[in-house]
Design a protein around this motif. Sequence first.
Motif, PDB file in Angstrom:
ATOM      1  N   LEU A   1       0.818  -1.210   0.000  1.00 51.13           N
ATOM      2  CA  LEU A   1       0.000   0.000   0.000  1.00 51.13           C
ATOM      3  C   LEU A   1       0.860   1.271   0.000  1.00 51.13           C
ATOM      4  O   LEU A   1       0.351   2.363  -0.265  1.00 51.13           O
ATOM      5  N   LYS A   2       2.147   1.134   0.309  1.00 55.16           N
ATOM      6  CA  LYS A   2       3.038   2.294   0.388  1.00 55.16           C
ATOM      7  C   LYS A   2       3.563   2.662  -1.001  1.00 55.16           C
ATOM      8  O   LYS A   2       3.562   1.838  -1.914  1.00 55.16           O
ATOM      9  N   PRO A   3       4.031   3.908  -1.154  1.00 55.72           N
ATOM     10  CA  PRO A   3       4.683   4.279  -2.418  1.00 55.72           C
ATOM     11  C   PRO A   3       5.892   3.374  -2.636  1.00 55.72           C
ATOM     12  O   PRO A   3       6.530   2.934  -1.669  1.00 55.72           O
ATOM     13  N   PRO A   4       6.232   3.066  -3.883  1.00 56.23           N
ATOM     14  CA  PRO A   4       7.339   2.141  -4.171  1.00 56.23           C
ATOM     15  C   PRO A   4       8.631   2.479  -3.441  1.00 56.23           C
ATOM     16  O   PRO A   4       9.329   1.583  -2.962  1.00 56.23           O
ATOM     17  N   GLU A   5       8.940   3.785  -3.325  1.00 50.54           N
ATOM     18  CA  GLU A   5      10.196   4.177  -2.685  1.00 50.54           C
ATOM     19  C   GLU A   5      10.177   3.991  -1.172  1.00 50.54           C
ATOM     20  O   GLU A   5      11.223   3.960  -0.521  1.00 50.54           O
ATOM     21  N   ALA A   6       8.981   3.839  -0.590  1.00 55.26           N
ATOM     22  CA  ALA A   6       8.878   3.696   0.866  1.00 55.26           C
ATOM     23  C   ALA A   6       8.674   2.252   1.306  1.00 55.26           C
ATOM     24  O   ALA A   6       8.625   1.965   2.502  1.00 55.26           O
ATOM     25  N   ARG A   7       8.592   1.331   0.365  1.00 55.64           N
ATOM     26  CA  ARG A   7       8.327  -0.065   0.707  1.00 55.64           C
ATOM     27  C   ARG A   7       9.565  -0.753   1.285  1.00 55.64           C
ATOM     28  O   ARG A   7      10.684  -0.484   0.872  1.00 55.64           O
ATOM     29  N   ALA A   8       9.312  -1.657   2.221  1.00 53.77           N
ATOM     30  CA  ALA A   8      10.404  -2.411   2.831  1.00 53.77           C
ATOM     31  C   ALA A   8      10.809  -3.597   1.959  1.00 53.77           C
ATOM     32  O   ALA A   8      11.945  -4.061   2.026  1.00 53.77           O
TER      33      ALA A   8
END
Length: 327
Positions: free
Chosen positions: A170-177
Amino acid sequence: MASKSFTESASKTTKSALENPSQAAKDFLHNPYTRAALPFINGGLAGMTATVVVQPIDMIKVRLQLAGEGQRTGPRPTVLSVTRSIIASGKVLDLYTGLSAGLLRQAVYTTARLGFFDTFIAAFKSNAEKQGRSVTFGERAVAGLTAGGLAAMIGNPADLALIRMQSDGLKPPEARANYRSVVDALARISKNEGIGALWAGCLPTVVRAMSLNLGQLAFFSESKSQLQKRTNLSPQNQTFAASAIAGFFASFLSLPFDFIKTRLQKQQRDPKTGELPYKGVVDCARKVIRDEGWLRFYRGFGTYYVRIAPHAMVTLIVADYLNLITK
């Protein structure tokens, strides 16, 4: 001398097992230590089997609970829209995101809760037989509540890893773990947020597990007992009917706590302020009621029931079968 005696004994046991494998298996299954461990082993295997079946439904349920966070109005997500979104952004197998965490959770949580429940019920039955009566619904409820609470505390880290893995998309691609597995998720959460973070949302997880177990195990046990007394249904149909009844009560009683648990386990500190969106169970409940309304707690009830009821059915049927063949 003792070493020689032990070697001879082991040799005789091995020879006997090879000559009569069925008797050896029977002796092993009736060993006191094996009998004590079987409820836990059978429960874990049953729960893991059920998780493989319902994991896609669980993925959709979590995404439904997290959609529209902090908003009273706006587009209302549905099962179909969430499913389409997951598949459109990746592939069908994305519905199985977090399966490793789900299996670990079942290996820990369901192993413990079914094992503890069967152990407690056996103790209650022994006591009831001495008093010339049957086990009461109250005793079943106590067994279910206690087993659920203990198991939830043990299984919380795996549960948290499952929620983090399922909500990552659900997070933006750059914020994903982009966790590679449940082991990777647990290691990185511990390193970045501290060991204590693995027990985030533990209170609602415990309360949810207690209410779910009360609905699932206590109502299943009581429903099956009543169906045996009052109907002519076959044992298989009794199990199916009791599972459906238990699934409804488990869903109704536990969904609000499951909702809060999901929100608390998904939250992470704001990079700028370092603050968490929710301070705890009460703060989360208050903000949801204020910003989204009371009914938000029961968003996705149909999906939750469809996830809980089949999981309960598969778990209880597999557990019953395993208990039958390991008698």
